[in-house]
Design a protein around this motif. Structure first.
Motif, short mmCIF file in Angstrom:
data_model
loop_
_atom_site.label_atom_id
_atom_site.label_comp_id
_atom_site.label_asym_id
_atom_site.label_seq_id
_atom_site.Cartn_x
_atom_site.Cartn_y
_atom_site.Cartn_z
N SER A 178 0.83 -1.21 0.00
CA SER A 178 0.00 0.00 0.00
C SER A 178 0.86 1.25 0.00
CB SER A 178 -0.93 0.01 1.22
OG SER A 178 -1.86 -1.03 1.14
N LEU A 179 1.95 1.24 0.77
CA LEU A 179 2.86 2.39 0.78
C LEU A 179 3.47 2.63 -0.59
CD1 LEU A 179 4.74 1.79 4.16
CD2 LEU A 179 3.14 3.65 3.66
N ASP A 180 3.86 1.55 -1.26
CA ASP A 180 4.45 1.67 -2.60
C ASP A 180 3.45 2.25 -3.59
OD1 ASP A 180 6.82 0.63 -1.63
OD2 ASP A 180 6.46 -1.39 -2.41
N ARG A 181 2.20 1.77 -3.54
CA ARG A 181 1.19 2.30 -4.46
C ARG A 181 0.89 3.77 -4.16
NH1 ARG A 181 -0.93 -2.88 -3.60
NH2 ARG A 181 -2.35 -2.08 -2.01
N ALA A 182 0.81 4.13 -2.90
CA ALA A 182 0.54 5.52 -2.54
C ALA A 182 1.68 6.44 -2.98
CB ALA A 182 0.32 5.63 -1.02
N ALA A 183 2.90 5.94 -2.92
CA ALA A 183 4.06 6.76 -3.31
C ALA A 183 4.06 7.08 -4.80
CB ALA A 183 5.34 6.04 -2.92
N GLU A 184 3.29 6.35 -5.59
CA GLU A 184 3.21 6.62 -7.04
C GLU A 184 2.26 7.77 -7.36
OE1 GLU A 184 2.10 2.91 -8.83
OE2 GLU A 184 3.91 1.90 -8.11
N ALA A 185 1.58 8.29 -6.36
CA ALA A 185 0.64 9.40 -6.59
C ALA A 185 1.41 10.63 -7.07
CB ALA A 185 -0.11 9.72 -5.30
N PRO A 186 0.74 11.52 -7.78
CA PRO A 186 1.41 12.75 -8.22
C PRO A 186 1.85 13.58 -7.02
CG PRO A 186 -0.87 12.64 -9.03
CD PRO A 186 -0.65 11.44 -8.18
N ASP A 187 2.85 14.42 -7.23
CA ASP A 187 3.31 15.30 -6.16
C ASP A 187 2.19 16.27 -5.77
OD1 ASP A 187 5.81 14.16 -6.13
OD2 ASP A 187 6.67 15.62 -7.52
N TRP A 188 2.10 16.54 -4.47
CA TRP A 188 1.08 17.43 -3.95
C TRP A 188 1.37 18.87 -4.38
CZ3 TRP A 188 1.72 21.55 -0.54
CH2 TRP A 188 0.53 22.15 -0.12
N ARG A 189 0.30 19.59 -4.67
CA ARG A 189 0.37 21.02 -4.98
C ARG A 189 -0.71 21.74 -4.18
NH1 ARG A 189 0.01 18.52 -9.52
NH2 ARG A 189 -1.99 19.40 -10.10
N PRO A 190 -0.43 22.97 -3.71
CA PRO A 190 -1.46 23.72 -2.97
C PRO A 190 -2.72 23.88 -3.81
CG PRO A 190 0.67 24.81 -2.80
CD PRO A 190 0.82 23.70 -3.81
N CYS A 191 -3.86 23.95 -3.13
CA CYS A 191 -5.15 24.02 -3.83
C CYS A 191 -5.45 25.39 -4.41
CB CYS A 191 -6.28 23.57 -2.91
SG CYS A 191 -6.60 24.69 -1.53
N GLY A 192 -4.74 26.42 -3.95
CA GLY A 192 -4.97 27.75 -4.49
C GLY A 192 -6.05 28.53 -3.77
N LEU A 193 -6.69 27.93 -2.79
CA LEU A 193 -7.72 28.63 -2.00
C LEU A 193 -7.07 29.31 -0.81
CD1 LEU A 193 -10.38 25.78 -1.96
CD2 LEU A 193 -10.43 27.84 -3.37
N PRO A 194 -7.61 30.44 -0.34
CA PRO A 194 -7.06 31.07 0.87
C PRO A 194 -7.10 30.09 2.04
CG PRO A 194 -8.69 32.49 -0.19
CD PRO A 194 -8.75 31.16 -0.89
N GLN A 195 -6.03 30.05 2.82
CA GLN A 195 -5.93 29.12 3.93
C GLN A 195 -5.85 29.88 5.25
OE1 GLN A 195 -5.67 25.36 3.19
NE2 GLN A 195 -6.82 26.56 1.70
#
Length: 189
Positions: free
Chosen positions: A163-180
């Motif tokens: 499961s860790l290996d499959r999750a690591a294949e996800a695209p790199d995270w990027r901010p959503c662009g909404l005010p936080q």
């Protein structure tokens, strides 16, 4: 690990998250990060007698879209683990950016093979595993208890490396662009 407290059972019927907590573990099960916030659900908080979250507690708290960067950056490329994960996923999958949810494991579904013989609530599973658990239905307490239970499972031979290996294949995270906004912490009951 994730836990959400909500105004009810169904986002399709207008129920929303009123508290969220994430506890991040490394591959060996060691806690590396914790984050949590009360969330203004833009409606009543629902079953106060269950989760203890009053409307006064969430007044002025960020709405969920205002903490999504904190949430998704902790989930992207990781395995989402929860007790009764289908409940948490029901609420997370309707949020903007839910494509970061790639892999999930459920400590409740794993329980019969690892701690047989009883009820499958988080409290009952923790009790059978010898894990102290108090303040149920506070998101951070539940996420911490789930992390402890998952560590117990790892000690019993559970492997999550696929499961860790499959999750690591996800695209790199990027901010959503909404005010936080900064999270609002719950004070102990």
């Amino acid at each position: 690990m994730v836990d959400v407290e909500t105004t009810g059972f169904s986002p399709a019927k207008g129920d929303r998250i009123c508290e969220i907590a994430l506890v991040s573990l490394d591959a060996d099960g060691t806690t590396v990060d914790e984050w949590h916030s009360l969330v203004d659900p833009r409606r009543g908080t629902g079953a106060v007698h269950v989760h203890g979250i009053t409307e006064a507690m969430v007044e002025g708290a960020p709405v969920i879209e205002e903490v999504l960067d904190e949430v998704w950056q902790r989930i992207a490329g990781r395995v989402l683990v929860a007790h009764n994960v289908s409940f948490d996923l029901r609420f997370l999958k309707v949020l903007p950016g839910s494509h970061w949810l790639t892999e999930a494991l459920c400590t409740q579904q794993l329980a019969p093979d690892l701690i047989p013989g009883g009820k499958w609530t988080l409290g009952a599973c923790c009790q059978r595993a010898g894990i102290p658990f108090s303040n149920a239905h506070a998101a951070l307490a539940d996420a911490r208890a789930t992390a402890e239970l998952f560590r117990f499972y790892l000690g019993r031979g559970l492997s999550w490396h696929d499961s860790l290996d499959r999750a690591a294949e996800a695209p790199d995270w990027r901010p959503c662009g909404l005010p936080q906004r900064q999270p609002r912490r719950r004070h102990a009951r």
